[in-house]
Design a protein around this motif. Structure first.
Motif, PDB file in Angstrom:
ATOM      1  N   LEU A 281       0.827  -1.211   0.000  1.00  0.00           N
ATOM      2  CA  LEU A 281       0.000   0.000   0.000  1.00  0.00           C
ATOM      3  C   LEU A 281       0.857   1.256   0.000  1.00  0.00           C
ATOM      4  N   ALA A 282       1.958   1.229   0.750  1.00  0.00           N
ATOM      5  CA  ALA A 282       2.859   2.384   0.748  1.00  0.00           C
ATOM      6  C   ALA A 282       3.465   2.600  -0.635  1.00  0.00           C
ATOM      7  N   ALA A 283       3.880   1.513  -1.275  1.00  0.00           N
ATOM      8  CA  ALA A 283       4.461   1.629  -2.614  1.00  0.00           C
ATOM      9  C   ALA A 283       3.430   2.128  -3.622  1.00  0.00           C
ATOM     10  N   ILE A 284       2.209   1.615  -3.518  1.00  0.00           N
ATOM     11  CA  ILE A 284       1.154   2.034  -4.444  1.00  0.00           C
ATOM     12  C   ILE A 284       0.856   3.523  -4.277  1.00  0.00           C
ATOM     13  N   ALA A 285       0.718   3.976  -3.026  1.00  0.00           N
ATOM     14  CA  ALA A 285       0.440   5.389  -2.791  1.00  0.00           C
ATOM     15  C   ALA A 285       1.553   6.271  -3.356  1.00  0.00           C
ATOM     16  N   ALA A 286       2.812   5.851  -3.151  1.00  0.00           N
ATOM     17  CA  ALA A 286       3.931   6.629  -3.664  1.00  0.00           C
ATOM     18  C   ALA A 286       3.942   6.645  -5.195  1.00  0.00           C
ATOM     19  N   LEU A 287       3.711   5.484  -5.810  1.00  0.00           N
ATOM     20  CA  LEU A 287       3.687   5.418  -7.271  1.00  0.00           C
ATOM     21  C   LEU A 287       2.549   6.248  -7.842  1.00  0.00           C
ATOM     22  N   GLN A 288       1.388   6.225  -7.179  1.00  0.00           N
ATOM     23  CA  GLN A 288       0.258   7.017  -7.660  1.00  0.00           C
ATOM     24  C   GLN A 288       0.554   8.518  -7.512  1.00  0.00           C
ATOM     25  N   ALA A 289       1.255   8.892  -6.457  1.00  0.00           N
ATOM     26  CA  ALA A 289       1.599  10.307  -6.276  1.00  0.00           C
ATOM     27  C   ALA A 289       2.622  10.768  -7.312  1.00  0.00           C
ATOM     28  N   LEU A 290       3.575   9.897  -7.638  1.00  0.00           N
ATOM     29  CA  LEU A 290       4.620  10.264  -8.591  1.00  0.00           C
ATOM     30  C   LEU A 290       4.173  10.158 -10.041  1.00  0.00           C
TER      31      LEU A 290
END
Length: 244
Positions: free
Chosen positions: A230-239
């Motif tokens: 979930l942390a990786a997904i949130a970061a990828l979606q933000a970037l």
């Protein structure tokens, strides 16, 4: 006024009648206190919201008349597949729920060397039905009108060689590549592999790398399985996606 959305697994069109399940009806009547004539929004995963109003209520279900349809355009341009090492109990539910809210396009439950959950055919069918319900409820809450795809549980080896996304990443605390080292194109298609409790074994990581997966490091701390993806997904979606 709050919009009440309800998933129905059937074709929908303006002027038609939709039959709501006993479970959905119970929620609308007992929890939300709706009655005949009240408005609801229905969706079936085809990318539209359908305005409707309740026309009948019964103990075994309800009917709603569809009055209008409108397309919903809130899917992320970043097409993410989360291959999640099957986790115990409600950890898997949490990953599916929050991943859906964050815009994941597809989920693949993966059996790894350290997976502790063993599913026979009967348990697999029940678990898939339960997980599908988690996805539908998360779409109801988050406003998505397309349900993420949900694959059947598969071994890591079979998944790794079958995954065809142009960008394939595997979370690895020892990897050299960080999130800011990525340079994804617009509307990228990305597969992200995450281990279960205990992480991915060296054999798992070797299998993934041999199939073209690149190790990705999230930071200096070790995250639990229900946190890492979930942390990786949130970061990828933000970037690279639509979280701003």
């Amino acid at each position: 006024m709050r919009t009440i959305r309800c998933y129905v697994d059937q074709p929908l069109a303006p002027g038609g009648l939709a039959t709501l399940s006993e479970t959905a009806t119970g929620h609308l009547v007992r929890v939300l206190r709706l009655g005949v004539g009240d408005p609801v929004v229905l969706f079936n995963g085809d990318g539209h919201d359908f305005a409707a109003r309740l026309v009948s209520l019964g103990k075994r279900g309800a009917q709603a008349e569809v009055t209008d349809a409108r397309p919903v355009a809130n899917e992320s341009p970043l097409r993410l597949t989360l291959a999640q090492g099957i986790a115990r109990g409600d950890k898997m539910d949490l990953v599916l729920q929050k991943g859906t809210e964050l815009g994941v396009a597809a989920f693949v439950p993966v059996n790894t060397e350290r997976t502790e959950v063993k599913l026979d055919a009967e348990r697999t069918a029940k678990r898939l039905a339960h997980w599908q319900g988690i996805l539908a409820a998360a779409c109801e809450q988050s406003g998505r009108a397309r349900l993420p795809r949900l694959g059947e549980p598969v071994s890591l080896a079979n998944y790794a060689v079958a995954e065809s996304a142009p960008v394939k990443l595997v979370l690895d605390p020892q990897a050299d590549l960080g999130l800011h080292d990525l340079a994804l194109p617009a509307a990228a298609e990305v597969a992200l592999l995450v281990g279960p409790e205990g992480g991915l074994s060296e054999r798992d990581l070797a299998t993934a790398r041999a199939a073209g997966f690149t190790g990705l490091r999230l930071g200096p701390r070790i995250l639990r399985t229900e946190t890492a993806g979930l942390a990786a997904i949130a970061a990828l979606q933000a970037l690279y996606g639509d979280l701003a």
